[in-house]
Every structure is written in C-alpha cells, then in structure tokens.
Design a protein around this motif. Structure first.
Motif, short mmCIF file in Angstrom:
data_model
loop_
_atom_site.label_atom_id
_atom_site.label_comp_id
_atom_site.label_asym_id
_atom_site.label_seq_id
_atom_site.Cartn_x
_atom_site.Cartn_y
_atom_site.Cartn_z
N PRO A 102 0.79 -1.22 0.00
CA PRO A 102 0.00 0.00 0.00
C PRO A 102 0.83 1.29 0.00
CG PRO A 102 0.17 -0.78 2.23
CD PRO A 102 0.96 -1.74 1.37
N LEU A 103 2.11 1.19 -0.33
CA LEU A 103 2.99 2.37 -0.31
C LEU A 103 2.56 3.43 -1.32
CD1 LEU A 103 6.35 0.42 -0.05
CD2 LEU A 103 5.09 1.49 1.81
N LYS A 104 1.89 2.99 -2.38
CA LYS A 104 1.45 3.94 -3.40
C LYS A 104 0.50 4.99 -2.81
CE LYS A 104 -0.80 4.38 -7.86
NZ LYS A 104 -1.42 3.70 -8.99
N SER A 105 -0.44 4.58 -1.96
CA SER A 105 -1.39 5.55 -1.41
C SER A 105 -0.68 6.57 -0.53
CB SER A 105 -2.50 4.85 -0.63
OG SER A 105 -1.98 4.19 0.51
N TYR A 106 0.38 6.17 0.15
CA TYR A 106 1.16 7.07 0.99
C TYR A 106 1.72 8.22 0.16
CZ TYR A 106 5.58 8.23 3.54
OH TYR A 106 6.65 8.84 4.15
N VAL A 107 2.36 7.90 -0.95
CA VAL A 107 2.96 8.93 -1.80
C VAL A 107 1.87 9.71 -2.53
CG1 VAL A 107 4.45 9.34 -3.81
CG2 VAL A 107 5.11 7.65 -2.08
N SER A 108 0.97 9.01 -3.18
CA SER A 108 -0.04 9.68 -4.01
C SER A 108 -0.94 10.60 -3.20
CB SER A 108 -0.90 8.64 -4.74
OG SER A 108 -0.09 7.90 -5.63
N SER A 109 -1.43 10.13 -2.08
CA SER A 109 -2.35 10.96 -1.29
C SER A 109 -1.63 12.15 -0.67
CB SER A 109 -3.06 10.14 -0.21
OG SER A 109 -2.14 9.70 0.78
N ARG A 165 4.40 26.46 0.59
CA ARG A 165 5.64 26.19 1.33
C ARG A 165 6.33 24.91 0.88
NH1 ARG A 165 7.92 30.23 2.27
NH2 ARG A 165 6.44 31.82 2.79
N VAL A 166 5.65 24.05 0.13
CA VAL A 166 6.25 22.79 -0.31
C VAL A 166 7.03 23.05 -1.60
CG1 VAL A 166 5.84 20.42 -1.08
CG2 VAL A 166 4.48 21.38 0.79
N ARG A 167 8.34 22.81 -1.55
CA ARG A 167 9.21 23.07 -2.71
C ARG A 167 9.51 21.83 -3.53
NH1 ARG A 167 7.53 27.39 -2.64
NH2 ARG A 167 8.52 29.21 -1.76
N TRP A 168 9.60 20.67 -2.89
CA TRP A 168 9.91 19.46 -3.64
C TRP A 168 9.47 18.23 -2.85
CZ3 TRP A 168 13.90 21.86 -0.92
CH2 TRP A 168 14.58 21.09 -0.01
N TRP A 169 9.45 17.12 -3.60
CA TRP A 169 9.19 15.80 -3.04
C TRP A 169 10.42 14.96 -3.33
CZ3 TRP A 169 5.08 15.99 -0.10
CH2 TRP A 169 4.06 16.87 -0.44
N GLU A 170 11.09 14.50 -2.32
CA GLU A 170 12.22 13.57 -2.52
C GLU A 170 11.66 12.19 -2.27
OE1 GLU A 170 16.64 12.59 -0.74
OE2 GLU A 170 15.74 14.54 -0.32
N TYR A 228 8.58 7.66 -7.81
CA TYR A 228 8.77 8.81 -8.69
C TYR A 228 7.56 8.94 -9.63
CZ TYR A 228 10.55 11.99 -12.21
OH TYR A 228 10.68 13.04 -13.07
N GLY A 229 7.14 7.82 -10.18
CA GLY A 229 5.98 7.83 -11.07
C GLY A 229 4.70 8.25 -10.36
N TRP A 230 4.51 7.78 -9.14
CA TRP A 230 3.30 8.16 -8.39
C TRP A 230 3.29 9.65 -8.10
CZ3 TRP A 230 4.89 4.12 -4.26
CH2 TRP A 230 4.72 2.83 -4.76
N ALA A 231 4.44 10.18 -7.65
CA ALA A 231 4.52 11.61 -7.35
C ALA A 231 4.32 12.43 -8.61
CB ALA A 231 5.85 11.94 -6.70
N LYS A 232 4.95 12.01 -9.69
CA LYS A 232 4.84 12.75 -10.97
C LYS A 232 3.41 12.74 -11.50
CE LYS A 232 7.39 14.68 -14.21
NZ LYS A 232 8.01 15.97 -13.99
N ALA A 233 2.71 11.62 -11.28
CA ALA A 233 1.32 11.55 -11.74
C ALA A 233 0.43 12.53 -10.99
CB ALA A 233 0.79 10.13 -11.56
N GLU A 234 0.74 12.79 -9.74
CA GLU A 234 -0.05 13.71 -8.93
C GLU A 234 0.34 15.16 -9.17
OE1 GLU A 234 -2.68 13.03 -7.19
OE2 GLU A 234 -2.47 10.88 -7.45
#
Length: 173
Positions: free
Chosen positions: A123-130, A140-145, A164-170
C-alpha cells in the motif's frame, strides 16, 4: 527534526509533544542560520497508522513554517540506518555513543513484506499519491524527494522508480 526528537521521522507520531519545539526552532533557523528552506523526513509507518493524522500534522507544521517564511522539501523513503525498531507506539531511546541510533529507514523491513514490484508496492502507493495530492499546491512545499539513499537492490530501486511515477502523476511538471 526537532532538536528534542530522537530520530528522523517517527517524531511525527508524537507531533503534539514536539510542536512547541517546532514553533520555537523554525524562527531560530531563519534568524540565526539564515535558512529559508529545509528538508523534512516523513515516515511510512506513521502514515500507515493514521493517514489523516499524518496529513493534519504536516498541515500544522507547514503553517508554522509559513510564519517564518521557510519552505520545505519532504522525503518519503530512505534506506539509511535502522531497518527494524521503528514504532508508532514507543519512541526510540537514544543510546549513548551510537550515531543516529534512532534514525530509521522507511519503510521498515517488516513493512516491506508483501509490498513489491509484483503488486505495485501496495500500500505504499497511497502514501505517496495521497500526500502529494494533498500538499501539491501548498506554497511552502518546494519538492518531493521520493527516496533518500536507496540501497542498490531490486526492492529499493524498484520502489524509488515507482514512487517517482506516483509523485509525478499527482504533480506533473
């Protein structure tokens, strides 16, 4: 990480306890060190225990950062240091003479069981995507590492690429 917190990410579980330190320390970072941007670790285990709770604490943290005009880059995963021992029920006790003894990897090895490339690291995808979806417009959010210092193994490199793909999709460029 607040100065009083023993480690890199599980302190979010006890944010109420550390919030006064955050409110005191962020203005000091700006005033005495001239910092305008900081890197902040998240922890999958804290999200897994209470996704909405972590997001609410992040929102409070960002409000405090905003008061000091400090921007934030959030880190989702990391392989540095302890791969076992992280807990949302008991804070780590530092061990004298042990460098970063309470710094934990995210996800912990026990959380990696059942989360792999075959099943999309659920379920790690929901952590990043949500998380990205919730805060992608925050000023105030500049980047996602997505992954700090991944091990050179199939699991970590696959998770890094997937995240990276999940973050980029969002949040497309």
């Amino acid at each position: 990480t607040p100065a009083a917190a023993p480690g890199n990410g599980y302190w979010w579980q006890w944010y109420d306890e550390y919030e006064p330190s955050v409110e005191r320390e962020l203005p000091l970072l700006k005033k005495h060190m001239g910092l305008t941007t900081m890197r902040v670790w998240l922890m999958y285990g804290v999200y897994a225990a209470d996704p909405d709770g972590l997001h609410a604490k992040m929102a409070r943290f960002l409000a405090t950062a905003d008061k000091s005009n400090i921007s934030v880059g959030f880190v989702f995963f990391g392989d540095c240091f302890n791969h076992a021992g992280g807990s949302v029920t008991t804070q780590c006790t530092p061990h004298k003479g042990v460098h970063n003894g309470c710094w934990m990897s995210s996800p912990q090895d026990a959380e990696r069981v059942g989360a792999n490339a075959t099943n999309g690291y659920a379920p790690l995808k929901s952590y990043v995507s949500s998380t990205v979806a919730k805060f992608k417009e925050h000023p105030r959010v500049r980047w996602w590492e997505v992954f700090n210092e991944p091990r050179r193994d199939a699991y970590s490199l696959g998770l890094r690429n997937a995240a990276y793909g999940w973050a980029k999709a969002e949040q497309p460029a």
